[in-house]
Design a protein around this motif. Structure first.
Motif, mmCIF file in Angstrom:
data_model
loop_
_atom_site.group_PDB
_atom_site.id
_atom_site.type_symbol
_atom_site.label_atom_id
_atom_site.label_comp_id
_atom_site.label_asym_id
_atom_site.label_seq_id
_atom_site.Cartn_x
_atom_site.Cartn_y
_atom_site.Cartn_z
ATOM 1 N N PHE A 296 -12.873 -13.176 -24.761
ATOM 2 C CA PHE A 296 -14.138 -13.341 -24.045
ATOM 3 C C PHE A 296 -14.152 -12.344 -22.893
ATOM 4 O O PHE A 296 -13.131 -11.705 -22.594
ATOM 5 N N LEU A 297 -15.300 -12.217 -22.249
ATOM 6 C CA LEU A 297 -15.439 -11.288 -21.127
ATOM 7 C C LEU A 297 -16.019 -12.016 -19.934
ATOM 8 O O LEU A 297 -17.048 -12.689 -20.040
ATOM 9 N N LEU A 298 -15.356 -11.895 -18.785
ATOM 10 C CA LEU A 298 -15.841 -12.484 -17.540
ATOM 11 C C LEU A 298 -16.512 -11.394 -16.714
ATOM 12 O O LEU A 298 -15.947 -10.320 -16.524
ATOM 13 N N THR A 299 -17.720 -11.672 -16.226
ATOM 14 C CA THR A 299 -18.384 -10.708 -15.344
ATOM 15 C C THR A 299 -17.599 -10.595 -14.041
ATOM 16 O O THR A 299 -16.822 -11.486 -13.689
ATOM 17 N N SER A 300 -17.847 -9.521 -13.299
ATOM 18 C CA SER A 300 -17.041 -9.276 -12.096
ATOM 19 C C SER A 300 -17.865 -9.025 -10.845
ATOM 20 O O SER A 300 -17.313 -8.736 -9.794
ATOM 21 N N CYS A 301 -19.197 -9.145 -10.933
ATOM 22 C CA CYS A 301 -20.013 -8.730 -9.792
ATOM 23 C C CYS A 301 -19.939 -9.693 -8.609
ATOM 24 O O CYS A 301 -20.127 -9.291 -7.466
ATOM 25 N N CYS A 302 -19.655 -10.990 -8.855
ATOM 26 C CA CYS A 302 -19.530 -11.953 -7.749
ATOM 27 C C CYS A 302 -18.086 -11.971 -7.282
ATOM 28 O O CYS A 302 -17.185 -12.367 -8.031
ATOM 29 N N PRO A 303 -17.798 -11.567 -6.049
ATOM 30 C CA PRO A 303 -16.411 -11.505 -5.588
ATOM 31 C C PRO A 303 -15.725 -12.862 -5.498
ATOM 32 O O PRO A 303 -14.520 -12.962 -5.738
#
Length: 503
Positions: A296-303
């Protein structure tokens, strides 16, 4: 939630920011200490509103708020230390944030009870007394015709509250602890709140939910004002959540002109970096997840979300997207065009302050301030946004990137890009908002329940528009973003943005 309410806490916080910004714009090295020493007396005196049990305690709290707003840490409680101790290290334009970012001001904390149950005056002393019947420890008895809870026996299970037909049992819970999704709020030896920095991911939800204003974060507004006063080349990158944050009728042209009046030289939308990220993460999902290379892929934009994943689920670090966050991607775009400039991220998020502190990001982002802090800077310079209007608006981004500001917007943008540029590829979306929900989703992913998914996490319930540095209610901000996205001239970023060279 206290967000968007014009409370005493908010007014004091804003006033401290305004005074610190004014110091940055106007004070010189010789008068800085004296002017800083005067602020608590100007803000709290016999003629101002009484909001603490004494003006002396109120001044003490303002002093600590001043230090945090100057980028300094709180003073120790067990030894004397001047208000201006360490000021020389902050009287510069290049100061970075130093953890911990979120701090409890001891003198402001009301030492709320951590958790417990208490019978209120709503109790009718009913004949059935179900509260007594369901209590597993016999902690409830009838005293003078009313239910009474023996706190020594109570195990805080809450069964009495659930059983009471009159809702006469109140649950007492520390507001900051209730708002913290990672249980980072603990108790010191005096019974006051204490933030465990090993658990904290700096979302700031404790800060915006404390009704006593006992929690505050550090700021760079003094250093930014310093840089603007010195005439440095300072470029603003503005997060898309700005829509509506500075007034109902404030347009991007008004905001751009007001920023020019403050001294900024150029202006970019952070949604530009979001567009770059949406194109890149869509490509990453197709190349890695649909092929089975990654589960799966986790987004990274929220620190805060990224920090949560790395701190609490370290075995999943490879599933966190390696693409640049919108803030960093936009900053690197700016530095390519303006290599000598200082870049300021202006947004809703407190956690971005720590993201900018990372060694890999320091050369890209020089300052991070929130919408709340920017409004204070406008106030310090007496800038009325309605009186200014630039010749042009912001035209750096598409509706997809601007939609990153609300929960679900990141995954929605990536999904649309996949459908547009990779026909026939199915996208499986999951998203979570608020750290408690984020932890649950990550636990499910760890257990193999989210394989094949693109998982978006937002530390703040509601997304970026609910960040700790916002000015308006969340629901209103969400509506503004929806209108902003719909008014965008372009809906999706071009596919080639996925290959842009910024690393």
């Amino acid at each position: 939630m206290l967000r968007g309410l014009d409370t005493t806490v908010r007014r004091i916080r804003r006033k401290v920011f305004e005074e610190v910004a004014r110091l940055g714009f106007e004070a010189d090295d010789e008068t800085l200490k004296d002017q800083m020493e005067m602020i608590p007396y100007e803000m709290v005196n016999e003629d101002t509103q009484k909001y603490r049990d004494s003006i002396y305690r109120a001044r003490a709290i303002v002093r600590e708020r001043l230090r945090l707003a100057m980028g300094l840490s709180l003073r120790p409680e067990n030894k004397p230390s001047p208000l201006t101790a360490g000021l020389e290290a902050s009287n510069i334009s290049e100061k970075y944030y130093e953890p911990p970012l979120m701090q409890v001001i001891p003198s402001a904390c009301a030492a709320c009870e951590e958790r417990g149950y208490e019978v209120s005056n709503m109790c009718k002393g009913c004949l059935a007394h179900p509260c007594m019947e369901v209590c597993p420890k016999g902690a409830i008895s009838m005293v003078n015709g009313k239910s009474y809870i023996d706190q020594e026996k109570c195990i805080k299970c809450g069964k009495c509250k659930s059983a009471c037909p009159y809702d006469a049992v109140s649950q007492k819970e520390r507001p900051c602890a209730k708002a913290c999704g990672v249980k980072a709020i603990e108790t010191d030896k005096m019974g006051r709140a204490f933030i465990n920095s090993d658990k904290c991911v700096s979302c700031g939800m404790c800060m915006v939910n404390c009704p006593f204003g006992a929690i505050s974060d550090k700021s760079q507004i003094f250093q930014l004002a310093h840089a603007l006063k010195n005439g440095d080349e300072v470029v603003a990158e503005i997060a898309p959540a700005y829509a509506g944050q500075f007034g109902d009728n404030i347009t991007p042209r008004n905001l751009k002109a007001a920023l020019q009046e403050l001294g900024f030289s150029e202006f970019y939308e952070v949604a530009l970096g979001a567009d770059i990220g949406a194109a890149a993460e869509a490509h990453h999902y197709v190349e890695k997840v649909t092929t089975g290379e990654l589960p799966f892929l986790l987004t990274s934009c929220c620190p805060s979300w990224s920090m949560l994943a790395k701190k609490y689920f370290p075995e999943m670090v490879d599933q966190v997207s390696q693409e640049l966050t919108p803030m960093v991607a936009t900053a690197r775009t700016i530095k390519q065009k303006h290599p000598e400039s200082k870049v300021v991220f202006i947004g809703p998020c407190a956690a971005k302050k720590l993201e900018a502190m990372r060694r890999t990001v320091r050369s890209d982002v020089d300052f991070v301030i929130t919408f709340e802090e920017l409004q204070a800077m406008f106030d310090a310079k007496n800038i009325d946004l309605t009186k200014y209007e630039a010749e042009s608006s912001f035209h750096d981004a598409t509706g997809a990137g601007r939609g990153y500001a609300v929960a679900g917007g990141v995954a929605d943008a990536i999904e649309k890009v996949v459908h547009e540029y990779y026909p026939g590829v199915d996208v499986h979306i999951e998203h979570a908002e608020g750290l408690s929900e984020c932890k649950k989703v990550l636990a499910l992913a760890k257990a193999g329940k989210m394989n094949g998914c693109l998982i978006e996490g937002m530390g703040c319930p509601g997304g970026c528009v609910a960040g700790a540095g916002t000015n308006i209610p969340v629901a209103k901000a969400q509506k503004k973003i929806k209108d902003f996205v719909n008014a965008s001239s372009k809906a999706l970023p071009p596919k080639e943005l996925a290959e842009i060279e910024l690393k």
